[in-house]
Design a protein around this motif. Structure first.
Motif, PDB file in Angstrom:
ATOM      1  N   ASP A   5       0.864  -1.176   0.000  1.00 38.15           N
ATOM      2  CA  ASP A   5       0.000   0.000   0.000  1.00 38.15           C
ATOM      3  C   ASP A   5       0.906   1.233   0.000  1.00 38.15           C
ATOM      4  N   ASP A   7       1.045   4.422   0.415  1.00 35.23           N
ATOM      5  CA  ASP A   7       0.329   5.594   0.944  1.00 35.23           C
ATOM      6  C   ASP A   7       1.174   6.869   0.853  1.00 35.23           C
ATOM      7  N   HIS A  80      -6.721   2.679  -4.264  1.00 33.69           N
ATOM      8  CA  HIS A  80      -6.562   2.864  -2.814  1.00 33.69           C
ATOM      9  C   HIS A  80      -6.995   4.282  -2.421  1.00 33.69           C
ATOM     10  N   HIS A  84      -6.269   8.859   0.203  1.00 31.28           N
ATOM     11  CA  HIS A  84      -6.321   7.884   1.293  1.00 31.28           C
ATOM     12  C   HIS A  84      -7.451   8.225   2.272  1.00 31.28           C
ATOM     13  N   HIS A 212       3.777  -1.343   3.801  1.00 33.04           N
ATOM     14  CA  HIS A 212       3.845   0.041   3.346  1.00 33.04           C
ATOM     15  C   HIS A 212       5.311   0.373   3.046  1.00 33.04           C
TER      16      HIS A 212
HETATM   17 ZN   LIG Z   1      -3.214   2.737   2.904  1.00 32.09          ZN
END
Ligand SMILES: [Zn+2]
Length: 273
Positions: A5, A7, A80, A84, A212
């Motif tokens: 992910d 982010d 995603h 976020h 992550h």
């Molecule tokens: Zn995330």
């Protein structure tokens, strides 16, 4: 299923756009797309395993060459959110707007329409599966209701994860805003994840690891992941697959899924008080 992910900056900006002025905080977030992703792509290439990258629209827009590098590595890119966004506080219309915006960005930058979705913070709303199906997504990877993929009432496939197989709980730390706990020792984390993997292997489960890059792209953790992937491969009878491949398999093999639901058993003895 190895999930990353990405982010990045949205980790901070989704809390407060004013954080853009906080250079140290932002630099830690930027470490993910700038340093973590290239290093992790190198490991995946070295080990020849595919992964699924869930990328917020904002991150894809601001790191288009990272998107290209992920695709060049043969990996899948899934949705995603845009910034976020936590879905729990949104209306259905707001959620659909964000879904369409991020879908447009990723489709434009990757040249293909994404088929997978991971909700920011893993949390979806009751209407989310309907929105995903309406806009031709093939799978959701946000719930935690089983150890193998299952289908929502509307037929959408769910590839469930779980908090134990997440790196935030193990590695995240920031002083202000206060994120995470004490960064864990990699040996402890290897043991936690390996024991779950070995048991899931025995039970025939789908092991979904969520990492992550701003956390797991740090050097000792990349080596932890290398050790883990090598140990998994050495165990044998393991399929490393992108989310789209898992979805394809599940849709074409509905007989592979056997529901055991005691509550649905008509022969079950009623529970007496
Ligand atoms: Zn995330």
């Amino acid at each position: 299923m190895l999930c990353f992910d990405v982010d990045g900056e949205t980790t901070a900006l989704s809390e407060d756009l004013e954080f853009a002025k906080r250079r140290t905080l932002m630099s830690q977030c930027e470490y993910g797309p700038r340093i973590g992703v290239p290093r992790l792509l190198g490991l995946l290439k070295h080990l020849n395993v595919p992964a699924t990258f869930f990328v917020p629209g904002y991150i894809a827009e601001n790191h288009p060459r990272m998107v290209e590098a992920i695709l060049d590595g043969g990996h899948e890119i899934g949705l995603h959110g845009y910034m976020h966004e936590k879905l729990a506080g949104l209306s259905e219309a707001e959620e659909e707007g964000i879904l369409l915006h991020s879908l447009e960005i990723l489709t434009r930058l990757t040249g293909v329409q994404p088929v997978g979705f991971r909700a920011p913070w893993f949390e979806i709303n009751p209407w989310t599966p309907a929105l995903l199906k309406k806009h031709d997504l093939r799978y959701c990877a946000s719930e935690m209701g089983d150890d193998v993929p299952y289908v929502h009432e509307n037929g959408l496939l769910e590839i469930p994860g779980q908090w134990m197989l997440e790196d935030w709980e193990q590695f995240a730390f920031n002083a202000d805003p206060a994120w995470g706990f004490v960064p864990e020792n990699c040996e402890k984390v290897f043991d936690l994840w390996w024991r779950e993997f070995a048991a899931m292997h025995d039970y025939g489960c789908c092991f979904v690891l969520t990492l992550h890059p701003w956390l797991s792209g740090r050097p000792s953790r990349v080596q932890l992941l290398e050790e883990l992937i090598c140990a998994m491969r050495n165990k044998g009878k393991v399929w490393f697959a992108r989310g789209s491949e898992i979805a394809g398999y599940c849709y074409s093999h509905p007989e592979a899924r056997q529901n055991i639901d005691f509550d649905a058993n008509p022969n079950r003895e009623p529970v007496s008080a």
